[in-house]
Design a protein around this motif. Structure first.
Motif, PDB file in Angstrom:
ATOM      1  N   SER A  93      -3.473  17.973   6.384  1.00  0.00           N
ATOM      2  CA  SER A  93      -3.299  16.586   6.849  1.00  0.00           C
ATOM      3  C   SER A  93      -3.725  16.455   8.302  1.00  0.00           C
ATOM      4  CB  SER A  93      -1.838  16.140   6.682  1.00  0.00           C
ATOM      5  OG  SER A  93      -1.549  15.961   5.316  1.00  0.00           O
TER       6      SER A  93
ATOM      7  N   ASN B  19      -1.793  10.075   1.876  1.00  0.00           N
ATOM      8  CA  ASN B  19      -2.613  10.935   2.723  1.00  0.00           C
ATOM      9  C   ASN B  19      -2.817  10.209   4.048  1.00  0.00           C
ATOM     10  OD1 ASN B  19      -3.464  13.187   0.879  1.00  0.00           O
ATOM     11  ND2 ASN B  19      -4.138  11.438  -0.333  1.00  0.00           N
TER      12      ASN B  19
ATOM     13  N   MET C 152       0.823  -1.200   0.000  1.00  0.00           N
ATOM     14  CA  MET C 152       0.000   0.000   0.000  1.00  0.00           C
ATOM     15  C   MET C 152       0.861   1.255   0.000  1.00  0.00           C
ATOM     16  SD  MET C 152      -1.483   0.616   3.888  1.00  0.00           S
ATOM     17  CE  MET C 152      -2.140   2.245   3.572  1.00  0.00           C
ATOM     18  N   ASN C 153       0.260   2.361  -0.416  1.00  0.00           N
ATOM     19  CA  ASN C 153       0.960   3.645  -0.387  1.00  0.00           C
ATOM     20  C   ASN C 153       0.463   4.466   0.797  1.00  0.00           C
ATOM     21  OD1 ASN C 153       2.287   3.091  -2.849  1.00  0.00           O
ATOM     22  ND2 ASN C 153       0.421   3.662  -3.943  1.00  0.00           N
ATOM     23  N   PHE C 154       1.266   5.426   1.218  1.00  0.00           N
ATOM     24  CA  PHE C 154       0.862   6.350   2.280  1.00  0.00           C
ATOM     25  C   PHE C 154       1.014   7.761   1.734  1.00  0.00           C
ATOM     26  CE2 PHE C 154       1.893   8.784   6.249  1.00  0.00           C
ATOM     27  CZ  PHE C 154       0.659   8.647   6.857  1.00  0.00           C
TER      28      PHE C 154
ATOM     29  N   ASP D  80      -5.418   9.702   5.648  1.00  0.00           N
ATOM     30  CA  ASP D  80      -6.585   8.826   5.646  1.00  0.00           C
ATOM     31  C   ASP D  80      -6.480   7.695   4.621  1.00  0.00           C
ATOM     32  OD1 ASP D  80      -6.873  10.962   3.800  1.00  0.00           O
ATOM     33  OD2 ASP D  80      -9.002  10.531   3.610  1.00  0.00           O
ATOM     34  N   ASP D  81      -5.252   7.444   4.121  1.00  0.00           N
ATOM     35  CA  ASP D  81      -5.024   6.162   3.437  1.00  0.00           C
ATOM     36  C   ASP D  81      -5.062   5.047   4.472  1.00  0.00           C
ATOM     37  OD1 ASP D  81      -4.775   7.439   1.043  1.00  0.00           O
ATOM     38  OD2 ASP D  81      -2.588   7.326   0.947  1.00  0.00           O
TER      39      ASP D  81
ATOM     40  N   VAL E  17       0.997  10.868  -6.409  1.00  0.00           N
ATOM     41  CA  VAL E  17      -0.082   9.953  -6.827  1.00  0.00           C
ATOM     42  C   VAL E  17       0.416   9.112  -8.009  1.00  0.00           C
ATOM     43  CG1 VAL E  17      -2.422   9.837  -7.775  1.00  0.00           C
ATOM     44  CG2 VAL E  17      -1.897  11.468  -5.946  1.00  0.00           C
TER      45      VAL E  17
ATOM     46  N   THR F 266      -6.959   3.432   7.831  1.00  0.00           N
ATOM     47  CA  THR F 266      -8.188   3.464   8.627  1.00  0.00           C
ATOM     48  C   THR F 266      -7.786   3.816  10.060  1.00  0.00           C
ATOM     49  OG1 THR F 266      -7.950   1.165   9.295  1.00  0.00           O
ATOM     50  CG2 THR F 266      -9.199   1.585   7.249  1.00  0.00           C
TER      51      THR F 266
END
Ligand code: CP
Ligand code: NVA
Length: 297
Positions: A162, A5, A1-3, A7-8, A109, A10
């Motif tokens: 953020s 933001n 997975m990417n980070f 809110d990427d 992105v 939970t």
């Protein structure tokens, strides 16, 4: 997975990252604390300057048994003709995680779309989620959770945006004071509402600080906004946004740093006993180690 933001993640994943951070912090602040990056490499792309982000990521990688490579604006072909997507695919064949500090958020992105390893946002014009991780860790330590009221006093910038999303994720009580015309993007406020709670939005710094436990500020002129400097300094100082010891009552003072003393904050306020900015800066290291172990798990 990417980070890319805050809110990427939970709420549960965020708690996991922060708990990993606390665990790694408790084991020892210095020296090797884990094997999570044994034999692994972090590639760090920087289009903008950095003290904390660069040093905390590089040190963090070392402490996790790995290695980090600094890729400054004149070190690689990105920015000199090689497209983002090609950089993403080539770096993915070498490194295990890519961290990038760039101007245009769309570039992280695109890095994330084309990279086959996790991409971490180390600050864009729109967001600074690694800072929010450290901020939330700092608040959680001070308040033994998130039952606190925070007043943001300053620009509705990347750090603020953020933080707004992070606050919504964990349920912090947040009021954001910015001068008219310098507020957080509506899309961010809407996203915060979807996550649980949009902040109260005001233009009066004194009203914002009243009843708050923490006052958080940041520079008035972010990297890349140099041409707006005179105009922004004038607007923020005229609207009374400088954080002085007077404005600060018994609130803890947070600042992501670097601070511009005499602009958004006075030297006396920053050096006062209320200031927790060095704990906040230290927590960049621990929070990002938590993040790296999470992304590589
Ligand atoms: N707070 C922060 O990101 O600092 P640097 O610009 O020094 O990395
Ligand atoms: N808002 C600031 C944060 C620096 C860490 C900037 O983008 O320059």
């Amino acid at each position: 997975m990417n980070f890319l933001n805050i809110d990427d993640l939970t709420r549960e994943e965020l708690d996991d990252v922060l708990t990993r951070a606390t665990d790694l912090k408790e084991r020892t602040a210095r020296g090797k604390t884990a094997e999570a990056m044994d034999g692994k490499t972090l590639g760090m792309i920087f289009e903008k300057p950095s003290t904390r982000t660069r040093v905390s990521f590089e040190t963090g990688a070392t402490q996790l048994g790995g290695h980090a490579i600094f890729l400054g604006p004149d070190d690689i072909h990105l920015g000199h003709g090689e497209p983002v997507r090609d950089t993403a695919r080539a770096l993915s064949r070498y490194v295990d995680v890519i961290m990038a500090r760039v101007f245009d958020h769309a570039d992280v992105v695109e890095l994330g779309e084309y990279a086959t390893v996790p991409v971490v946002n180390g600050l864009t014009d729109d967001a600074h989620p690694c800072q929010t991780l450290a901020d939330l860790l700092t608040i959680r330590e001070r308040f033994d959770g998130f039952d606190a009221r925070v007043a943001w006093v300053g620009d509705g910038n990347n750090v603020c945006q953020s933080f707004v999303l992070g606050a919504a994720l964990v349920g912090l009580d947040l009021v954001v004071a910015t001068p008219e015309g310098y507020g957080v993007d509506d899309a961010v406020l809407n996203r915060a509402a979807e996550l649980g709670s949009a902040p109260e939005v005001v233009t009066d710094p004194e009203a914002a600080v009243d009843g708050a436990d923490v006052l958080y500020t940041d520079v008035w002129v972010s990297m890349g906004e140099e041409s707006e400097r005179a105009e922004k300094l004038d607007a923020f100082s005229r609207a009374g946004f400088q954080v002085t010891e007077d404005l600060l009552n018994d609130q803890l003072l947070m600042h992501c740093l670097p601070a511009h003393r005499g602009e958004e904050v006075t030297d006396a306020a920053l050096e006062s006993d209320n200031s927790i900015v060095w704990d906040q800066a230290e927590n960049r290291l621990h929070a990002q180690k938590g993040l790296l172990t999470y992304l590589l798990a």
